[in-house]
Motif scaffolding. Sequence first.
Motif, PDB file in Angstrom:
ATOM      1  N   ALA A 113       0.835  -1.204   0.000  1.00 30.66           N
ATOM      2  CA  ALA A 113       0.000   0.000   0.000  1.00 30.66           C
ATOM      3  C   ALA A 113       0.866   1.249   0.000  1.00 30.66           C
ATOM      4  O   ALA A 113       1.962   1.268   0.562  1.00 30.66           O
ATOM      5  CB  ALA A 113      -0.943   0.017   1.201  1.00 30.66           C
ATOM      6  N   ILE A 114       0.332   2.284  -0.645  1.00 27.75           N
ATOM      7  CA  ILE A 114       0.963   3.601  -0.704  1.00 27.75           C
ATOM      8  C   ILE A 114       0.019   4.584  -0.032  1.00 27.75           C
ATOM      9  O   ILE A 114      -1.161   4.658  -0.382  1.00 27.75           O
ATOM     10  CB  ILE A 114       1.215   4.026  -2.163  1.00 27.75           C
ATOM     11  CG1 ILE A 114       2.162   3.032  -2.839  1.00 27.75           C
ATOM     12  CG2 ILE A 114       1.768   5.442  -2.230  1.00 27.75           C
ATOM     13  CD1 ILE A 114       2.233   3.213  -4.345  1.00 27.75           C
ATOM     14  N   PHE A 115       0.538   5.350   0.915  1.00 24.97           N
ATOM     15  CA  PHE A 115      -0.262   6.314   1.652  1.00 24.97           C
ATOM     16  C   PHE A 115       0.138   7.730   1.257  1.00 24.97           C
ATOM     17  O   PHE A 115       1.178   7.953   0.646  1.00 24.97           O
ATOM     18  CB  PHE A 115      -0.105   6.084   3.150  1.00 24.97           C
ATOM     19  CG  PHE A 115      -0.462   4.683   3.576  1.00 24.97           C
ATOM     20  CD1 PHE A 115      -1.781   4.327   3.753  1.00 24.97           C
ATOM     21  CD2 PHE A 115       0.527   3.722   3.750  1.00 24.97           C
ATOM     22  CE1 PHE A 115      -2.123   3.024   4.118  1.00 24.97           C
ATOM     23  CE2 PHE A 115       0.204   2.421   4.113  1.00 24.97           C
ATOM     24  CZ  PHE A 115      -1.123   2.070   4.292  1.00 24.97           C
ATOM     25  N   GLN A 116      -0.700   8.698   1.628  1.00 22.19           N
ATOM     26  CA  GLN A 116      -0.506  10.078   1.184  1.00 22.19           C
ATOM     27  C   GLN A 116       0.041  10.959   2.298  1.00 22.19           C
ATOM     28  O   GLN A 116       0.182  10.532   3.447  1.00 22.19           O
ATOM     29  CB  GLN A 116      -1.819  10.626   0.630  1.00 22.19           C
ATOM     30  CG  GLN A 116      -2.439   9.760  -0.464  1.00 22.19           C
ATOM     31  CD  GLN A 116      -1.479   9.442  -1.605  1.00 22.19           C
ATOM     32  OE1 GLN A 116      -0.900  10.349  -2.201  1.00 22.19           O
ATOM     33  NE2 GLN A 116      -1.304   8.163  -1.917  1.00 22.19           N
ATOM     34  N   GLY A 117       0.300  12.218   1.961  1.00 23.12           N
ATOM     35  CA  GLY A 117       1.020  13.126   2.837  1.00 23.12           C
ATOM     36  C   GLY A 117       0.384  13.381   4.182  1.00 23.12           C
ATOM     37  O   GLY A 117       1.086  13.691   5.151  1.00 23.12           O
ATOM     38  N   GLY A 118      -0.937  13.269   4.283  1.00 22.46           N
ATOM     39  CA  GLY A 118      -1.602  13.525   5.551  1.00 22.46           C
ATOM     40  C   GLY A 118      -1.536  12.371   6.525  1.00 22.46           C
ATOM     41  O   GLY A 118      -1.943  12.512   7.685  1.00 22.46           O
ATOM     42  N   ALA A 119      -1.012  11.231   6.082  1.00 22.35           N
ATOM     43  CA  ALA A 119      -0.962  10.048   6.938  1.00 22.35           C
ATOM     44  C   ALA A 119       0.027  10.229   8.079  1.00 22.35           C
ATOM     45  O   ALA A 119       0.978  11.013   7.995  1.00 22.35           O
ATOM     46  CB  ALA A 119      -0.584   8.820   6.107  1.00 22.35           C
ATOM     47  N   ASP A 120      -0.188   9.472   9.133  1.00 20.45           N
ATOM     48  CA  ASP A 120       0.732   9.476  10.268  1.00 20.45           C
ATOM     49  C   ASP A 120       2.138   9.100   9.791  1.00 20.45           C
ATOM     50  O   ASP A 120       2.295   8.174   8.993  1.00 20.45           O
ATOM     51  CB  ASP A 120       0.249   8.457  11.307  1.00 20.45           C
ATOM     52  CG  ASP A 120       1.039   8.522  12.591  1.00 20.45           C
ATOM     53  OD1 ASP A 120       2.241   8.184  12.576  1.00 20.45           O
ATOM     54  OD2 ASP A 120       0.461   8.889  13.632  1.00 20.45           O
ATOM     55  N   PRO A 121       3.166   9.794  10.269  1.00 22.24           N
ATOM     56  CA  PRO A 121       4.530   9.477   9.829  1.00 22.24           C
ATOM     57  C   PRO A 121       4.943   8.028  10.074  1.00 22.24           C
ATOM     58  O   PRO A 121       5.802   7.495   9.371  1.00 22.24           O
ATOM     59  CB  PRO A 121       5.398  10.443  10.651  1.00 22.24           C
ATOM     60  CG  PRO A 121       4.498  11.576  10.992  1.00 22.24           C
ATOM     61  CD  PRO A 121       3.134  10.962  11.161  1.00 22.24           C
ATOM     62  N   GLU A 122       4.310   7.392  11.065  1.00 21.12           N
ATOM     63  CA  GLU A 122       4.686   6.026  11.405  1.00 21.12           C
ATOM     64  C   GLU A 122       3.986   4.979  10.543  1.00 21.12           C
ATOM     65  O   GLU A 122       4.225   3.780  10.715  1.00 21.12           O
ATOM     66  CB  GLU A 122       4.363   5.760  12.880  1.00 21.12           C
ATOM     67  CG  GLU A 122       5.035   6.710  13.860  1.00 21.12           C
ATOM     68  CD  GLU A 122       6.555   6.669  13.736  1.00 21.12           C
ATOM     69  OE1 GLU A 122       7.102   5.561  13.599  1.00 21.12           O
ATOM     70  OE2 GLU A 122       7.173   7.753  13.757  1.00 21.12           O
ATOM     71  N   VAL A 126       9.096   4.317   4.800  1.00 25.69           N
ATOM     72  CA  VAL A 126       9.730   5.210   3.836  1.00 25.69           C
ATOM     73  C   VAL A 126       8.812   6.381   3.534  1.00 25.69           C
ATOM     74  O   VAL A 126       7.655   6.195   3.156  1.00 25.69           O
ATOM     75  CB  VAL A 126      10.064   4.474   2.519  1.00 25.69           C
ATOM     76  CG1 VAL A 126      10.649   5.448   1.496  1.00 25.69           C
ATOM     77  CG2 VAL A 126      11.036   3.330   2.772  1.00 25.69           C
ATOM     78  N   ALA A 127       9.331   7.606   3.716  1.00 21.35           N
ATOM     79  CA  ALA A 127       8.677   8.823   3.226  1.00 21.35           C
ATOM     80  C   ALA A 127       9.287   9.091   1.856  1.00 21.35           C
ATOM     81  O   ALA A 127      10.488   9.337   1.746  1.00 21.35           O
ATOM     82  CB  ALA A 127       8.919   9.983   4.177  1.00 21.35           C
ATOM     83  N   PHE A 128       8.469   9.070   0.814  1.00 18.26           N
ATOM     84  CA  PHE A 128       8.976   8.892  -0.550  1.00 18.26           C
ATOM     85  C   PHE A 128       8.913  10.154  -1.388  1.00 18.26           C
ATOM     86  O   PHE A 128       7.909  10.866  -1.415  1.00 18.26           O
ATOM     87  CB  PHE A 128       8.138   7.810  -1.243  1.00 18.26           C
ATOM     88  CG  PHE A 128       8.557   7.503  -2.654  1.00 18.26           C
ATOM     89  CD1 PHE A 128       9.633   6.675  -2.912  1.00 18.26           C
ATOM     90  CD2 PHE A 128       7.860   8.040  -3.730  1.00 18.26           C
ATOM     91  CE1 PHE A 128      10.014   6.389  -4.216  1.00 18.26           C
ATOM     92  CE2 PHE A 128       8.224   7.754  -5.035  1.00 18.26           C
ATOM     93  CZ  PHE A 128       9.309   6.919  -5.277  1.00 18.26           C
ATOM     94  N   PHE A 142       5.170  -0.968   2.337  1.00 20.33           N
ATOM     95  CA  PHE A 142       4.395   0.230   2.629  1.00 20.33           C
ATOM     96  C   PHE A 142       5.270   1.469   2.436  1.00 20.33           C
ATOM     97  O   PHE A 142       6.414   1.510   2.895  1.00 20.33           O
ATOM     98  CB  PHE A 142       3.842   0.195   4.055  1.00 20.33           C
ATOM     99  CG  PHE A 142       2.945  -0.985   4.307  1.00 20.33           C
ATOM    100  CD1 PHE A 142       1.682  -1.052   3.730  1.00 20.33           C
ATOM    101  CD2 PHE A 142       3.367  -2.036   5.101  1.00 20.33           C
ATOM    102  CE1 PHE A 142       0.859  -2.144   3.939  1.00 20.33           C
ATOM    103  CE2 PHE A 142       2.543  -3.137   5.322  1.00 20.33           C
ATOM    104  CZ  PHE A 142       1.285  -3.188   4.728  1.00 20.33           C
ATOM    105  N   VAL A 143       4.713   2.456   1.758  1.00 21.59           N
ATOM    106  CA  VAL A 143       5.417   3.693   1.449  1.00 21.59           C
ATOM    107  C   VAL A 143       4.444   4.851   1.644  1.00 21.59           C
ATOM    108  O   VAL A 143       3.249   4.719   1.346  1.00 21.59           O
ATOM    109  CB  VAL A 143       5.949   3.685  -0.010  1.00 21.59           C
ATOM    110  CG1 VAL A 143       6.355   5.078  -0.460  1.00 21.59           C
ATOM    111  CG2 VAL A 143       7.113   2.714  -0.137  1.00 21.59           C
TER     112      VAL A 143
END
Length: 343
Positions: A113-122, A126-128, A142-143
């Motif tokens: 899964a790929i999450f977006q900028g508003g997601a929890d940092p944890e 990887v912050a991509f 997960f990214v």
Amino acid sequence: MVNVVVNGIGTIGKRTAEAVKKQDDMTLRAISDVSQNGGLRTVLKEKGALHGTDLYASNEDGKENLESQGFHVEGVLEELIEAGEVDVVIDATPPGIDKANKENLYEPNGVKAIFQGGADPEIAPVAFNADANYEKAEGKDFVKVVSCNTTSLSRTMSAVDEAFGVEDAVANLVRRGGDIPQDGRGPINSTIPVTEVPSHHGPDVQAVMPDLDIKTLAVKVPVTYGHVHMVTANLEEDVSEQEVLDAFDGQPRVRLIEAEDGYDSTGKVHEMMRDLERPRSDMPEAGVWKETVTVEDGTAYWIHMVHQEAIVVPENIDAIRAMFEMEDKQTSIQKTNEALEIE
């Protein structure tokens, strides 16, 4: 071919779903949501960009809701995932819901899964950003694609840092009040400072570029198209303005904009995108005003703009290729840019 589902068809979700459809090495297997908010009905219409795409509900309540609104729903997303027909989900659902989706749906079923900028940092290891740290996402399950502001800073700062080295930097952000359809955020007649210093954007950039010393300050203003960043970067080398311009010009997702050609405001850049017939007037590039690029005594200055609705879209596509180790960084960026007609 990688089978992709986009969960959450709002501002980012609908754009990333359309971007997936334009790639030759991945398939948009389905989209998923819980209501018609975010233009879902429009994009599924006969002339809509997602017409013919299978629609699933994110959960049982969403299925009941969508059907009551007149949508044909193929089923619940969990059923599609459990059937083994999904390789990766681009999750563009609100913060908190994305975390629950990871814990209850993606992780138990072994789906990336790929999450977006508003997601929890944890939420992801990887912050991509494709240009700054593509390799760190290779093989990951997960990214998190960082926010629009962080994406623009990562692109511009990595271009300068890779060319000359950056000792430290300060970025002052002028943020839009809301996206065009977010009428619940306005109208406002105020400039609202982010009173936390640094604003979250600096630490977010450091999640992508951990060695970068950067501080950010931000205010919010009553506009809908684009953020503006004013950046000061102390360089490790004594370089010329032309060399900095060349570094930006060599970054495949930075666009040099010339105010003297008539593009001296975000509104006029918006009109340029309209005249170029970009879909939705989108500008996925970070736009650096050429005239603002200045170097004095080893310090570089520039101003760039960010189209908040579009800039992260190509990063989601590159994240898929990195996670499945489909291409190297340069090849992926080139393929995505060509498919999305990013100059």
